[in-house]
Enzyme design. Structure first.
Site, PDB file in Angstrom:
ATOM      1  N   GLY A  10       0.803  -1.180   0.093  1.00 20.80           N
ATOM      2  CA  GLY A  10       0.028  -0.019   0.013  1.00 20.80           C
ATOM      3  C   GLY A  10       0.915   1.320   0.002  1.00 20.80           C
ATOM      4  O   GLY A  10       0.548   2.328   0.467  1.00 20.80           O
ATOM      5  N   GLY A  13       0.110   5.043  -0.463  1.00 15.08           N
ATOM      6  CA  GLY A  13      -1.021   5.710   0.402  1.00 15.08           C
ATOM      7  C   GLY A  13      -0.447   6.736   1.129  1.00 15.08           C
ATOM      8  O   GLY A  13       0.906   7.132   1.000  1.00 15.08           O
ATOM      9  N   ASP A  34       1.885  -1.590  -4.601  1.00 11.42           N
ATOM     10  CA  ASP A  34       0.615  -0.865  -4.536  1.00 11.42           C
ATOM     11  C   ASP A  34      -0.099  -1.363  -5.936  1.00 11.42           C
ATOM     12  O   ASP A  34       0.447  -1.811  -6.633  1.00 11.42           O
ATOM     13  CB  ASP A  34       0.888   0.537  -4.641  1.00 11.42           C
ATOM     14  CG  ASP A  34      -0.309   1.267  -4.023  1.00 11.42           C
ATOM     15  OD1 ASP A  34      -0.478   1.802  -2.872  1.00 11.42           O
ATOM     16  OD2 ASP A  34      -1.346   1.423  -4.854  1.00 11.42           O
ATOM     17  N   ARG A  36      -1.826   0.489  -7.701  1.00  6.12           N
ATOM     18  CA  ARG A  36      -1.488   1.487  -9.128  1.00  6.12           C
ATOM     19  C   ARG A  36       0.013   1.729  -8.915  1.00  6.12           C
ATOM     20  O   ARG A  36       0.741   1.645  -8.083  1.00  6.12           O
ATOM     21  CB  ARG A  36      -2.185   2.998  -8.556  1.00  6.12           C
ATOM     22  CG  ARG A  36      -3.683   2.746  -9.044  1.00  6.12           C
ATOM     23  CD  ARG A  36      -4.503   4.008  -8.609  1.00  6.12           C
ATOM     24  NE  ARG A  36      -4.648   4.008  -7.056  1.00  6.12           N
ATOM     25  CZ  ARG A  36      -5.554   3.415  -6.364  1.00  6.12           C
ATOM     26  NH1 ARG A  36      -6.609   2.977  -6.983  1.00  6.12           N
ATOM     27  NH2 ARG A  36      -5.786   3.641  -5.069  1.00  6.12           N
ATOM     28  N   TYR A 155     -14.577  -2.145   8.876  1.00 11.74           N
ATOM     29  CA  TYR A 155     -13.024  -1.787   9.080  1.00 11.74           C
ATOM     30  C   TYR A 155     -12.486  -2.331  10.297  1.00 11.74           C
ATOM     31  O   TYR A 155     -11.360  -2.644  10.565  1.00 11.74           O
ATOM     32  CB  TYR A 155     -12.970  -0.052   8.701  1.00 11.74           C
ATOM     33  CG  TYR A 155     -11.499   0.420   8.824  1.00 11.74           C
ATOM     34  CD1 TYR A 155     -10.739   0.067   7.989  1.00 11.74           C
ATOM     35  CD2 TYR A 155     -11.380   1.414   9.797  1.00 11.74           C
ATOM     36  CE1 TYR A 155      -9.242   0.628   8.234  1.00 11.74           C
ATOM     37  CE2 TYR A 155     -10.322   1.994   9.894  1.00 11.74           C
ATOM     38  CZ  TYR A 155      -9.103   1.663   9.048  1.00 11.74           C
ATOM     39  OH  TYR A 155      -8.046   2.037   9.342  1.00 11.74           O
ATOM     40  N   LYS A 159      -9.676  -4.976  11.143  1.00  9.71           N
ATOM     41  CA  LYS A 159      -8.347  -4.782  11.904  1.00  9.71           C
ATOM     42  C   LYS A 159      -8.271  -5.637  13.249  1.00  9.71           C
ATOM     43  O   LYS A 159      -7.022  -5.997  13.531  1.00  9.71           O
ATOM     44  CB  LYS A 159      -8.308  -3.339  12.018  1.00  9.71           C
ATOM     45  CG  LYS A 159      -8.129  -2.416  10.883  1.00  9.71           C
ATOM     46  CD  LYS A 159      -6.698  -2.357  10.356  1.00  9.71           C
ATOM     47  CE  LYS A 159      -6.370  -1.543   9.307  1.00  9.71           C
ATOM     48  NZ  LYS A 159      -4.960  -1.507   8.773  1.00  9.71           N
TER      49      LYS A 159
END
Ligand code: AKB
Length: 345
Positions: A10, A13, A34, A36, A155, A159
């Site tokens: 990630g 981010g 990532d 992208r 979420y 987690k």
């Protein structure tokens, strides 16, 4: 001295941006992944950049690609944040839970292959806490790590589950077959983060950074929570420092695997007043969105981070006043002045 190899998932981010800068300045070899492609200024700071299926923590191609590198530490940042997760819980579960399971398996495999312990540093969140009512939330001012673990969002549930998966890989993995554990799992429960350089996407603590950036751009901001809303926040440089400090702590310093960390806990009205002190023309209105309001109302008002302070010397550099005076306001002003100057040319 050999250069450590570190994986950041990630990596594109908000936290990835700040972490790549800190680690590359320290001369660390970074494998960044990532979905992208990374922005060029970040990619040039990394030894390897994986994107598409190779950067996707839910894809077997990711495990295959990363297994070639003798990685000693993994900062597993890839996650869908709270508001975005409520909009698509199945996708969020796949990325946040299945993705984390893949990363833990990868760490165990890497440890086995290269015969070294692999530290997995996992950003958890205050969303693991859940209060049934505002009264209950305000009654428990500073929540401890073992209190109120009744998350109400996908979420927070994901987690909390992943914290426990990490502890399983750290301490109980395949006990039946007596396999050696290679995973050294460590986690921080982050408050809302405020960065001057980037804006978050899909979180519910986003109102604080959004308010600041809108004021710096001279734009009106309509805040999606009530003025009395209170949750803990932290300036991004402290968030990155905490990740690095926990990653570097000697195993014997740790009395637990998951730590609260705090810095300041203003109400949304106090954040607006602070911003208006520096940007007197900032137009900030409050129009609470009932769904997003319910999410932050279920989170804690503040955290008790005494275990992190005692065990590995956690101490935020920035309190509320200093965060705005010394970091957020000067840096956000510089950022938009540069953007304006670039736009003029
Ligand atoms: C979010 O708002 O989802 C995150 C968090 C508090 O974990 N910033």
């Amino acid at each position: 001295m050999s250069v450590p190899t570190i994986l950041i998932t990630g990596a594109g981010g908000e936290m990835g941006h700040a972490l790549i800068k800190a680690l590359s300045n320290a001369g660390v070899e970074i494998v960044a992944s990532d979905l992208r492609p990374l922005a060029p200024e970040l990619a040039q700071r990394c030894a390897v950049v994986l994107h598409g299926s190779h950067g996707d923590v839910t894809n077997p191609a990711f495990i295959e690609a990363v297994s070639q590198y003798p990685i000693e530490r993994i900062f597993h940042l890839a996650a869908v944040l709270s508001t975005a997760a409520e909009r698509d819980p199945v996708r969020a579960h796949r990325i946040n839970v299945d993705g984390t399971l893949n990363v833990l398996e990868l760490a165990q495999q890497l440890g086995c292959t290269y015969q070294q312990h692999v530290r997995v540093i996992f950003p958890s969140t205050i969303a693991v806490y859940g209060f049934e009512s505002l009264d209950a939330k305000l009654h428990c001012r500073k929540v401890g790590e073992n209190d109120a673990l009744q998350p109400q969002t996908l979420y927070g549930i994901a987690k909390l589950h992943c914290e426990r998966l990490g502890i399983y890989y750290n301490s109980h993995y395949k006990k039946l077959s007596g396999e050696k554990h290679w995973v050294d799992f460590r986690s921080l429960r982050f408050p809302g983060l405020i960065s001057a350089d980037t804006l978050p996407a899909g979180g519910t603590s986003d109102y604080a950074p959004e308010m600041l950036h809108a004021a710096a751009r001279g734009e009106q901001y309509v805040c999606f929570v009530r003025p009395d809303t209170q949750i803990p926040f932290m300036a991004m440089p402290d968030g990155v420092r905490a990740l690095l400090q926990l990653a570097d702590a000697a195993p014997e310093q740790l009395s637990r695997r998951v730590y609260n960390i705090g810095a300041f806990a203003p109400t949304a009205a106090e954040i607006a007043q602070m911003i208006q002190r520096y940007f007197p023309d900032a137009a900030i209105e409050f129009e609470p969105d009932p769904q997003r309001q319910a999410i932050v109302d279920s989170w804690c008002a503040d955290v008790n981070d005494s275990a992190a302070r005692r065990d590995w010397g956690w101490q935020p550099l920035y309190d509320f006043e200093y965060a705005f005076a010394d970091y957020l306001v000067p840096a956000v002003r510089r950022r938009y002045a540069t953007i304006e100057a670039t736009d003029r040319h």
